[in-house]
Design a protein around this motif. Structure first.
Motif, PDB file in Angstrom:
ATOM      1  N   ARG A  77      -7.586 -64.659  15.745  1.00 28.37           N
ATOM      2  CA  ARG A  77      -7.158 -64.652  17.144  1.00 28.37           C
ATOM      3  C   ARG A  77      -5.988 -65.616  17.280  1.00 28.37           C
ATOM      4  O   ARG A  77      -5.813 -66.519  16.447  1.00 28.37           O
ATOM      5  N   GLN A  78      -5.157 -65.404  18.290  1.00 30.49           N
ATOM      6  CA  GLN A  78      -4.121 -66.365  18.627  1.00 30.49           C
ATOM      7  C   GLN A  78      -4.744 -67.367  19.589  1.00 30.49           C
ATOM      8  O   GLN A  78      -5.256 -66.992  20.654  1.00 30.49           O
ATOM      9  N   SER A  79      -4.709 -68.651  19.236  1.00 30.47           N
ATOM     10  CA  SER A  79      -5.467 -69.619  20.027  1.00 30.47           C
ATOM     11  C   SER A  79      -5.047 -71.045  19.723  1.00 30.47           C
ATOM     12  O   SER A  79      -4.353 -71.320  18.745  1.00 30.47           O
ATOM     13  N   ILE A  80      -5.486 -71.937  20.584  1.00 28.24           N
ATOM     14  CA  ILE A  80      -5.513 -73.368  20.295  1.00 28.24           C
ATOM     15  C   ILE A  80      -6.971 -73.712  20.010  1.00 28.24           C
ATOM     16  O   ILE A  80      -7.846 -73.516  20.868  1.00 28.24           O
ATOM     17  N   GLU A  81      -7.247 -74.168  18.797  1.00 27.61           N
ATOM     18  CA  GLU A  81      -8.601 -74.580  18.426  1.00 27.61           C
ATOM     19  C   GLU A  81      -8.725 -76.087  18.634  1.00 27.61           C
ATOM     20  O   GLU A  81      -7.837 -76.854  18.237  1.00 27.61           O
ATOM     21  N   MET A  82      -9.825 -76.512  19.225  1.00 25.15           N
ATOM     22  CA  MET A  82     -10.012 -77.902  19.608  1.00 25.15           C
ATOM     23  C   MET A  82     -11.146 -78.532  18.810  1.00 25.15           C
ATOM     24  O   MET A  82     -12.280 -78.049  18.835  1.00 25.15           O
ATOM     25  N   PHE A  83     -10.819 -79.613  18.130  1.00 26.29           N
ATOM     26  CA  PHE A  83     -11.779 -80.321  17.294  1.00 26.29           C
ATOM     27  C   PHE A  83     -11.861 -81.784  17.737  1.00 26.29           C
ATOM     28  O   PHE A  83     -10.900 -82.343  18.257  1.00 26.29           O
ATOM     29  N   GLU A  84     -13.003 -82.398  17.482  1.00 27.25           N
ATOM     30  CA  GLU A  84     -13.118 -83.848  17.615  1.00 27.25           C
ATOM     31  C   GLU A  84     -13.097 -84.454  16.224  1.00 27.25           C
ATOM     32  O   GLU A  84     -13.861 -84.046  15.349  1.00 27.25           O
ATOM     33  N   LEU A  85     -12.208 -85.412  16.022  1.00 28.12           N
ATOM     34  CA  LEU A  85     -12.098 -86.103  14.743  1.00 28.12           C
ATOM     35  C   LEU A  85     -13.045 -87.284  14.727  1.00 28.12           C
ATOM     36  O   LEU A  85     -13.036 -88.121  15.639  1.00 28.12           O
ATOM     37  N   LYS A  86     -13.899 -87.347  13.724  1.00 27.73           N
ATOM     38  CA  LYS A  86     -14.889 -88.407  13.616  1.00 27.73           C
ATOM     39  C   LYS A  86     -14.468 -89.408  12.554  1.00 27.73           C
ATOM     40  O   LYS A  86     -14.182 -89.050  11.407  1.00 27.73           O
ATOM     41  N   LYS A  87     -14.436 -90.668  12.958  1.00 24.97           N
ATOM     42  CA  LYS A  87     -14.107 -91.744  12.025  1.00 24.97           C
ATOM     43  C   LYS A  87     -15.311 -92.028  11.154  1.00 24.97           C
ATOM     44  O   LYS A  87     -16.293 -92.620  11.595  1.00 24.97           O
ATOM     45  N   ALA A  88     -15.236 -91.616   9.933  1.00 24.10           N
ATOM     46  CA  ALA A  88     -16.342 -91.826   9.001  1.00 24.10           C
ATOM     47  C   ALA A  88     -15.775 -91.802   7.595  1.00 24.10           C
ATOM     48  O   ALA A  88     -14.574 -91.673   7.396  1.00 24.10           O
ATOM     49  N   SER A  89     -16.627 -91.931   6.628  1.00 26.31           N
ATOM     50  CA  SER A  89     -16.207 -91.830   5.232  1.00 26.31           C
ATOM     51  C   SER A  89     -17.045 -90.752   4.555  1.00 26.31           C
ATOM     52  O   SER A  89     -18.212 -90.973   4.240  1.00 26.31           O
ATOM     53  N   PRO A  90     -16.511 -89.545   4.356  1.00 32.96           N
ATOM     54  CA  PRO A  90     -15.130 -89.171   4.663  1.00 32.96           C
ATOM     55  C   PRO A  90     -14.951 -88.779   6.126  1.00 32.96           C
ATOM     56  O   PRO A  90     -15.935 -88.561   6.844  1.00 32.96           O
ATOM     57  N   TRP A  91     -13.676 -88.660   6.555  1.00 34.44           N
ATOM     58  CA  TRP A  91     -13.374 -88.175   7.885  1.00 34.44           C
ATOM     59  C   TRP A  91     -13.896 -86.742   8.022  1.00 34.44           C
ATOM     60  O   TRP A  91     -13.924 -85.978   7.057  1.00 34.44           O
ATOM     61  N   SER A  92     -14.294 -86.370   9.234  1.00 31.49           N
ATOM     62  CA  SER A  92     -14.798 -85.015   9.448  1.00 31.49           C
ATOM     63  C   SER A  92     -14.380 -84.526  10.827  1.00 31.49           C
ATOM     64  O   SER A  92     -13.888 -85.294  11.663  1.00 31.49           O
TER      65      SER A  92
END
Length: 292
Positions: A77-92
């Motif tokens: 699909r044509q879209s803006i996908e929205m994620f939350e970046l989590k500060k961890a080891s490793p980043w996710s």
């Protein structure tokens, strides 16, 4: 992410990759799904999963403190996908929502209230017309999306392939590139009008901020030689990088590939990290690092 990690901004089918500057290694980011109603649009059909084909990206701290990472998507699909970046080891990453669109975006600038600004590079094209972005005719424009309002065209932003876009920390000014016209524009979001522009000697693709709140623009100058269809050969394109003062809109050359050999083809972004600038591309398989 910054300054320890950098990510590319060219279209990729490899999900979202993280590059560790210290170890010079890539890793694919793990993505969990946990949608939230205040992220994106209710019309979003659900998580994108492995169909993601990422393009332009934007990272910002939302009101409330969450790190929001928006990705222009062309897969499924044509879209803006929205994620939350989590500060961890490793980043996710956690997928939170999306905003579907009928016409493809190129780049996105996320805003703290959950809205965003994005470029529609070819939305004005019709079959058989305006097929060449270098013919001087506008091919697209910049929009602002907000929950409950949808997309709104920003007046005065039509041009020949609007490309990279960023917003300053005050959220008053937007800066966007007109790729085919070799221009970088400054736009007053409150007054809704262009208030400055600067010409560069390359086709500016994406924009990034430096530690000193200057802009870095990068892009190709053109192709050297031919790229026969189906040959699998990448054109080696000359490129330039410029630093732009957002107050005066004056550009200073940071790097010019002329005479320096086939460093990297299809340059689309330059990003400052520490004492180096990392160069990414929309074609090819590498990052290039140059001293700041």
């Amino acid at each position: 992410m910054v300054p320890q990690y950098v990510t590319g901004r060219g279209a990729t089918t490899e999900g979202i990759q993280l590059f560790d500057i210290a170890t010079k290694k890539y890793s694919k980011m793990e993505i969990a799904n946990d949608p939230k109603p205040d992220w994106g649009d209710p019309s979003c059909p659900g998580p994108i999963g492995g169909a993601l084909v990422g393009h332009g990206t934007s990272l910002i701290k939302r009101r409330g403190g969450a790190l929001a990472y928006y990705v222009v998507n062309h897969g499924g699909r044509q879209s803006i996908e929205m994620f939350e970046l989590k500060k961890a080891s490793p980043w996710s990453l956690i997928w939170r929502g999306c905003v579907p669109t009928q016409a493809e975006f190129n780049d996105v600038a996320a805003l703290p209230d959950g809205s965003f600004i994005a470029t529609h590079p070819t939305i004005l094209r019709t079959p058989g017309a305006q097929g060449n972005i270098f013919n001087g005719q506008p091919s697209g424009y910049v929009i602002r999306w907000a929950a409950g309002k949808g997309e709104t065209e920003l007046p005065g932003t039509r041009g020949a392939y609007p490309n990279g876009v960023v917003v300053d920390a005050s959220q008053r000014y937007m800066y966007f590139n007109i790729f085919a016209s070799r221009e970088i524009h400054k736009y007053d979001l409150k007054a809704q009008k262009d208030v400055g522009k600067v010409a560069v000697d390359f086709m500016p693709d994406n924009l990034t901020w430096t530690a000193k709140k200057q802009l870095l623009g990068a892009g190709v100058k053109g192709a050297n030689g031919e790229c026969p269809a189906g040959s699998g050969q990448l054109c080696i394109q000359g490129f330039g990088i410029a630093q732009i003062d957002p107050a005066s809109m004056k550009a200073t050359t940071v790097f010019d590939s002329n005479g320096k050999g086939a460093i990297i083809g299809g340059v689309s972004v330059a990003f400052e990290a520490g004492k180096s600038i990392y160069i990414g591309a929309f074609q090819g398989d590498r990052l290039v690092r140059i001293p700041r």
